[in-house]
Design an enzyme around this catalytic site. Structure first.
Site, PDB file in Angstrom:
ATOM      1  CB  ILE A 119     -22.844  32.451  90.929  1.00 19.75           C
ATOM      2  CG1 ILE A 119     -22.566  34.209  91.242  1.00 19.75           C
ATOM      3  CG2 ILE A 119     -23.679  32.212  90.317  1.00 19.75           C
ATOM      4  CD1 ILE A 119     -22.794  34.951  90.591  1.00 19.75           C
ATOM      5  CB  SER A 132     -36.436  33.040  63.893  1.00 24.04           C
ATOM      6  OG  SER A 132     -35.577  33.598  64.732  1.00 24.04           O
ATOM      7  CE1 TYR A 145     -30.397  42.595  60.919  1.00 22.57           C
ATOM      8  CE2 TYR A 145     -32.762  42.853  61.599  1.00 22.57           C
ATOM      9  CZ  TYR A 145     -32.052  43.471  61.277  1.00 22.57           C
ATOM     10  OH  TYR A 145     -32.582  45.107  60.711  1.00 22.57           O
TER      11      TYR A 145
END
Length: 246
Positions: A72, A187, A191
């Protein structure tokens, strides 16, 4: 920020407009604005058709594709180069890079390449250095490299297998992309990504363990009165109550 189709993560500044890839092979999903990435206007379907035919819709764009010496990744490299882009391919083995570069250059395409094991920091740095040396920046990053060293029960996987899969398939795209867009903002990104993985783990184990009469569930509790909430970026936890919709 990223669309995963098969084993492909495709990051693009262009916003995905212009000539469509064949059979929906991939799509552009993220706009990037600083760092390694070039500042350019997005591609437009209103571009002069004669100019597109002469130079290609991606003329003078720069694309970097990991795991692109066969399969690919190689097909994506060829198509982007056929549409006018300067393409940097990479793979873990020099002989594979040399063979792929020779094949595409033999078709008259603008392609260069370098060895890069995306799980190794020094290889990622060499890939970035190659891009800067040849082109001064890039427009597209296609994170196609992926590994799967185990076929079998999830719980049969060793810690080494887990580390290898997560390092190459999850961590390396993020570490490569940071070279392109910088590290601004706050941000709970890593997590949140880890918890998204727990959803996949729950789904997979529920299927694998169902024949043994074992149920596997996952509770997504949003924000609650825990220490973790106080660590949330931008005080996110202060604006959410248990049960709020987001």
């Amino acid at each position: 920020m990223a669309s995963v189709i098969g084993e492909i993560d495709f990051f693009s500044k262009s916003g995905g407009r212009g000539k469509r890839p064949p059979a929906g092979m991939f799509q552009a999903v993220a706009w990037v604005r600083r760092g390694l990435f070039h500042f350019r206007a997005g591609l437009s379907v209103r571009m002069n058709s004669t100019a597109i035919d002469r130079k290609g819709v991606l003329a003078n764009r720069v694309a970097v594709i990991t795991g692109s010496t066969e399969g690919i990744g190689f097909a994506i490299a060829r198509r982007l180069a056929q549409d006018g882009a300067h393409v940097v391919i990479s793979s873990r083995k020099q002989q594979n890079v040399d063979r792929a570069v020779a094949a595409l250059q033999g078709e008259g395409l603008s392609v260069t390449g370098t060895v890069c094991h995306v799980g190794k920091a020094e290889d990622r740095e060499r890939l970035v250095a190659t891009v800067l040396e040849h082109y001064g920046g890039l427009d597209f990053l296609v994170c196609n490299a992926g590994v799967n060293p185990l076929v079998g029960s999830t719980l049969k996987a060793s810690e080494e297998v887990w580390d290898k899969i997560l390092s190459v398939n999850v961590k390396s795209p993020a570490l490569l992309l940071r070279w392109g867009v910088g590290t601004d903002g706050e941000s709970l990104g890593p997590y949140n990504i880890s918890k998204t993985a727990i959803l996949g783990l729950t789904r997979t184990l529920s299927l694998e363990l169902a024949p043994k009469g074992i149920r596997v569930n996952c509770l997504a509790a949003l924000s609650c009165g825990s220490r973790l909430r106080s660590l949330g970026a931008g005080g996110l936890g202060d604006h959410l109550r248990l049960g709020d919709k987001v």
